[in-house]
Design an enzyme around this catalytic site. Sequence first.
Site, PDB file in Angstrom:
ATOM      1  N   ARG A 178      45.941  59.524  72.848  1.00 46.92           N
ATOM      2  CA  ARG A 178      45.203  60.739  73.264  1.00 46.92           C
ATOM      3  C   ARG A 178      43.880  60.360  73.938  1.00 46.92           C
ATOM      4  O   ARG A 178      43.509  60.896  74.986  1.00 46.92           O
ATOM      5  CB  ARG A 178      44.950  61.604  72.029  1.00 46.92           C
ATOM      6  CG  ARG A 178      44.052  62.810  72.274  1.00 46.92           C
ATOM      7  CD  ARG A 178      43.923  63.578  70.971  1.00 46.92           C
ATOM      8  NE  ARG A 178      43.015  64.694  71.061  1.00 46.92           N
ATOM      9  CZ  ARG A 178      41.714  64.624  70.823  1.00 46.92           C
ATOM     10  NH1 ARG A 178      41.167  63.453  70.507  1.00 46.92           N
ATOM     11  NH2 ARG A 178      40.960  65.699  70.911  1.00 46.92           N
ATOM     12  N   ARG A 238      60.344  46.177  69.762  1.00 43.75           N
ATOM     13  CA  ARG A 238      60.048  44.735  69.768  1.00 43.75           C
ATOM     14  C   ARG A 238      60.924  44.152  70.863  1.00 43.75           C
ATOM     15  O   ARG A 238      62.153  44.218  70.776  1.00 43.75           O
ATOM     16  CB  ARG A 238      60.383  44.116  68.411  1.00 43.75           C
ATOM     17  CG  ARG A 238      59.580  44.736  67.253  1.00 43.75           C
ATOM     18  CD  ARG A 238      59.717  43.912  65.994  1.00 43.75           C
ATOM     19  NE  ARG A 238      59.162  44.582  64.827  1.00 43.75           N
ATOM     20  CZ  ARG A 238      57.883  44.561  64.473  1.00 43.75           C
ATOM     21  NH1 ARG A 238      57.009  43.901  65.203  1.00 43.75           N
ATOM     22  NH2 ARG A 238      57.466  45.179  63.389  1.00 43.75           N
ATOM     23  N   GLY A 288      50.275  44.474  68.308  1.00 42.92           N
ATOM     24  CA  GLY A 288      49.837  43.321  67.516  1.00 42.92           C
ATOM     25  C   GLY A 288      49.698  42.050  68.347  1.00 42.92           C
ATOM     26  O   GLY A 288      49.749  42.101  69.586  1.00 42.92           O
ATOM     27  N   SER A 330      52.343  41.271  71.070  1.00 45.53           N
ATOM     28  CA  SER A 330      52.298  42.228  72.182  1.00 45.53           C
ATOM     29  C   SER A 330      51.106  41.955  73.089  1.00 45.53           C
ATOM     30  O   SER A 330      51.200  42.029  74.320  1.00 45.53           O
ATOM     31  CB  SER A 330      52.192  43.654  71.639  1.00 45.53           C
ATOM     32  OG  SER A 330      53.191  43.873  70.685  1.00 45.53           O
ATOM     33  N   ASP A 345      49.110  45.632  59.583  1.00 46.42           N
ATOM     34  CA  ASP A 345      48.875  44.358  58.882  1.00 46.42           C
ATOM     35  C   ASP A 345      47.428  43.857  58.934  1.00 46.42           C
ATOM     36  O   ASP A 345      47.046  42.998  58.158  1.00 46.42           O
ATOM     37  CB  ASP A 345      49.781  43.266  59.466  1.00 46.42           C
ATOM     38  CG  ASP A 345      51.243  43.490  59.120  1.00 46.42           C
ATOM     39  OD1 ASP A 345      51.527  44.453  58.386  1.00 46.42           O
ATOM     40  OD2 ASP A 345      52.083  42.710  59.590  1.00 46.42           O
ATOM     41  N   ARG A 352      54.703  49.367  30.518  1.00 46.39           N
ATOM     42  CA  ARG A 352      55.515  48.439  31.311  1.00 46.39           C
ATOM     43  C   ARG A 352      54.681  47.611  32.276  1.00 46.39           C
ATOM     44  O   ARG A 352      53.561  47.979  32.618  1.00 46.39           O
ATOM     45  CB  ARG A 352      56.525  49.223  32.149  1.00 46.39           C
ATOM     46  CG  ARG A 352      57.718  49.678  31.359  1.00 46.39           C
ATOM     47  CD  ARG A 352      58.621  50.524  32.225  1.00 46.39           C
ATOM     48  NE  ARG A 352      59.828  50.851  31.479  1.00 46.39           N
ATOM     49  CZ  ARG A 352      60.660  51.836  31.795  1.00 46.39           C
ATOM     50  NH1 ARG A 352      60.410  52.582  32.858  1.00 46.39           N
ATOM     51  NH2 ARG A 352      61.736  52.061  31.078  1.00 46.39           N
TER      52      ARG A 352
HETATM   53  O1  F6P Z   1      54.170  46.193  61.875  1.00 48.27           O
HETATM   54  C1  F6P Z   1      53.969  45.208  60.934  1.00 48.27           C
HETATM   55  C2  F6P Z   1      55.071  45.253  59.938  1.00 48.27           C
HETATM   56  O2  F6P Z   1      55.105  46.525  59.344  1.00 48.27           O
HETATM   57  C3  F6P Z   1      55.001  44.187  58.867  1.00 48.27           C
HETATM   58  O3  F6P Z   1      54.124  44.488  57.836  1.00 48.27           O
HETATM   59  C4  F6P Z   1      56.452  44.125  58.446  1.00 48.27           C
HETATM   60  O4  F6P Z   1      56.739  42.897  57.886  1.00 48.27           O
HETATM   61  C5  F6P Z   1      57.181  44.338  59.732  1.00 48.27           C
HETATM   62  O5  F6P Z   1      56.315  45.059  60.560  1.00 48.27           O
HETATM   63  C6  F6P Z   1      58.474  45.092  59.602  1.00 48.27           C
HETATM   64  O6  F6P Z   1      59.083  45.083  60.830  1.00 48.27           O
HETATM   65  P1  F6P Z   1      60.242  46.017  61.358  1.00 48.27           P
HETATM   66  O7  F6P Z   1      59.627  46.979  62.284  1.00 48.27           O
HETATM   67  O8  F6P Z   1      61.131  45.101  62.065  1.00 48.27           O
HETATM   68  O9  F6P Z   1      60.878  46.672  60.195  1.00 48.27           O
END
Ligand code: F6P
Length: 337
Positions: free
Chosen positions: A36, A87, A117, A120, A143, A178
């Site tokens: 945005r 990805r 990230g 990218s 992350d 627990r």
């Molecule tokens: O975007 C980061 C992340 O969420 C990580 O923390 C995790 O390990 C990974 O992506 C999970 O990836 P995917 O999108 O392939 O499920």
Amino acid sequence: MPSKKKSSTESKSSNIKSFAVLCSGGDSPGMNCVIRSVVRTGIHHGFKVFGVQRGYAGLLSGNIHKMDASSVGNILQKGGTILQTSRCKEFLQKETRREAFHILQRKKIDALIVIGGNGSLKGAFHLHRETLLPVIGIPGSIDNDISGTSYSIGFDTAVQTAIDAVDKIRDTATSHERTFIVEVMGRKSPAIALYVGVCTGAENVVFSEKTLNIKEIYNDIKRGIDRGKSSSIIIVAEGEKPGLSYEVQKRLKQNYQIDAHVCILGHIQRGGKPTSIDRFMGSKMGYLAVKALTEKKFPVVVAHNQGTTDIISMDQSINSKEEGDLTTLDLLKTLSI
Ligand code: F6P
């Protein structure tokens, strides 16, 4: 006087009239706030703004559309990304990046803003180096492990989501006396685990199988029980692949006869309404990214460090090393006695 010859970067950048924005890699809450901000700041400065659907993969298939102020209306509060993401392994190849550049050229798009990230942003950096296309990066990942910045969009929301879940688990753990092992996300980063551990009063945090010290974890649980604690929570950072929690559970049972329950939070941490921090940081980072384009500063990444949000060179960002924050672990251990 001889005329000063312009460098190719200057000549390509001298007339940026349009740019495209895309999200890449894992989505994160707050990406919509960035989109945005980028779109509206772009319009404010007179740019033609385009959105690329589905990240680099969408760029390669020409999934690009014009955006206006209304196309980003009412999205601040929405999780995920309206541009969707992917990805895209093919983007690791030089020929593929060149193809992407030609697609942008054909659509008369002069620059690219990438929200994502480390991988990218590296892709964007290579694209710039090979084609001189002006690129700007904005750190987006739950992350919080993006080099060169102490904050990436989505981290605060993901931490809050995990805290809410662990608080609920603590309720039932206490009722039944627990031990719970709660696994949080963070492929290469212990950041979520550490924050969640401190904020939920966890007894210990596990980062990887290599550093897993089952005796120490047992001692932490036992010490709590001995002083009358009615529940224990161990937070596990998922690492390269989810499931380390089951190993911790197995060893606690085999070595110390402790029956612990496992809860893997998983992708729930990637969704949901962004918190005020992610809304504010997303808005600010998007605004600064477009401002950098108007000032012809690229390739850069918008970064937050020592309380200030500003651009840094992409080269510096990509090549800076992350320093692990062991003081947070010490904080957790000190408080969870
Ligand atoms: O975007 C980061 C992340 O969420 C990580 O923390 C995790 O390990 C990974 O992506 C999970 O990836 P995917 O999108 O392939 O499920």
